[in-house]
Every structure is written in C-alpha cells, then in structure tokens.
Design an enzyme around this catalytic site. Structure first.
Site, mmCIF file in Angstrom:
data_model
loop_
_atom_site.group_PDB
_atom_site.id
_atom_site.type_symbol
_atom_site.label_atom_id
_atom_site.label_comp_id
_atom_site.label_asym_id
_atom_site.label_seq_id
_atom_site.Cartn_x
_atom_site.Cartn_y
_atom_site.Cartn_z
ATOM 1 N N HIS A 115 42.306 37.168 41.004
ATOM 2 C CA HIS A 115 42.811 38.320 40.138
ATOM 3 C C HIS A 115 44.259 37.810 39.382
ATOM 4 C CE1 HIS A 115 44.617 42.156 39.289
ATOM 5 N NE2 HIS A 115 46.021 41.672 39.381
ATOM 6 N N GLU A 116 45.005 37.043 40.004
ATOM 7 C CA GLU A 116 46.057 36.309 39.090
ATOM 8 C C GLU A 116 45.491 35.122 38.220
ATOM 9 O OE1 GLU A 116 48.885 37.849 39.170
ATOM 10 O OE2 GLU A 116 48.490 38.956 40.939
ATOM 11 N N HIS A 119 44.728 37.059 35.118
ATOM 12 C CA HIS A 119 45.709 37.312 34.031
ATOM 13 C C HIS A 119 45.631 35.977 32.973
ATOM 14 C CE1 HIS A 119 46.710 41.243 35.595
ATOM 15 N NE2 HIS A 119 47.373 40.644 36.888
ATOM 16 N N ASP A 125 45.834 44.075 34.145
ATOM 17 C CA ASP A 125 45.724 44.880 35.283
ATOM 18 C C ASP A 125 44.838 46.223 34.618
ATOM 19 O OD1 ASP A 125 46.853 43.711 37.449
ATOM 20 O OD2 ASP A 125 48.716 44.022 36.594
#
Length: 182
Positions: A115-116, A119, A125
């Site tokens: 997920h990070e 980014h 998000d």
C-alpha cells in the site's frame, strides 16, 4: 525484370488473400526501474521486499529493485513506532515509514508495504473499506490480508509510468490511519 514482376505478383496475391506480411515487431519499452533502500526498515525488510515483488509481479511499466551500492535510491524506507505513511517528492520518489502501530493493531505487514509503495507509484488513498482495494488501506478490516493491487490500481500505475518522461506530481504525505467510527 521478370523477378520483379514475380515478386510484385506474389505480394499482390498475398495481400489480396488477406495474409498479413509482418515486419519486425516494435520493441516494447523497458520498465522504469526505481531503486529502494530498506536499510533502515529494521524488522520490516522482508515485507518491504515482498511488497516490491508484489508490484513487480503485476506491473509492466515499473520495477522496484533494491538499491545497488554506489547509487542513490528513489525510495528510502524506515521503521518507526507511528502509523505507516508515505511522503512523495515526485512520482516514483519519496520516503516510506513502516509504522509499528498498525502492525501492533493487527494489520497485515505485506499489505501495508504494498500500500505505501503504491503511494510512491502515484496512487492516492481510496477509503472504500473493501479488502480487494489495496489503496483502501486501514479502512478495510484488520483481518484483510490482500496485498495485491486491483486491476484499476494496476492500470493507473502502469499509465503513470507508460512513457519515459514521467509526469510531475505534487509532493504529498499519506498516513495509514485507523478507520473513523461512524
């Protein structure tokens, strides 16, 4: 002269029959390689590597590789006691913190890492609450172990890195936060 006429006749016959005469296929562009440094990720090095491999197994236009000696990394990854977060400086560049707070609350570390890194790859998000959405982050249940981007997320990352001239993005900070009680 006779040879030219025969070649022209053969070409015309092939074209008329609908057979495709193919030349060399254009070479596909090599993926853009982003180097990451997990040297300060402490106990999260293995899951950071797993998160990178998740993206590498799906994306065709970008690859995440450990930084080789003597090279400056695009992405630096740290461990701390806060919530996981990412800070982008431009598309494909920035910092990630693997926060222990989310892990201590039961969130799946490989999902956090993927997920990070998402980014850094240009994804915001999307607090949908759906486990199938990697970028839903902590809005998905703590029991969610899906660490893979969905087709929409993957298409966006591949579009972000489609050309060799990568678009500029505004620097941002993203924080993995617990879902707000509604």
């Amino acid at each position: 002269m006779l040879l030219r006429r025969l070649a022209a006749a053969l070409f015309s016959a092939v074209a008329f029959a609908g057979v495709l005469v193919a030349g060399a296929a254009p070479a596909s562009a090599a993926p853009r390689v982003l180097y990451y440094d997990a040297g300060q990720a402490q106990e999260f090095v293995a899951v950071v590597n797993q998160g990178a491999q998740i993206w590498n197994s799906r994306s065709t236009n970008v690859r995440l590789e450990p930084v080789p000696a003597g090279r400056t990394p695009n992405i630096r990854i740290y461990a701390d006691n806060g919530w996981p977060r990412a800070q982008t400086t431009s598309l494909g560049n920035g910092r990630v913190w693997m926060g222990r707070q989310a892990v201590n609350e039961g969130y799946h570390p490989p999902r956090i890492a993927a997920h990070e890194l998402g980014h850094i790859l240009g994804l915001p998000d999307r607090r949908t609450g759906l486990c199938a959405d990697l970028m839903s982050g902590s809005s998905a249940p703590v029991s969610c172990t899906n660490s893979y981007p969905n087709s929409r997320e993957l298409a966006q990352v591949d579009a972000n890195f489609r050309s060799s001239a990568v678009a500029r993005t505004t620097p941002r900070t993203y924080v993995w936060q617990p879902a707000l009680a509604g």
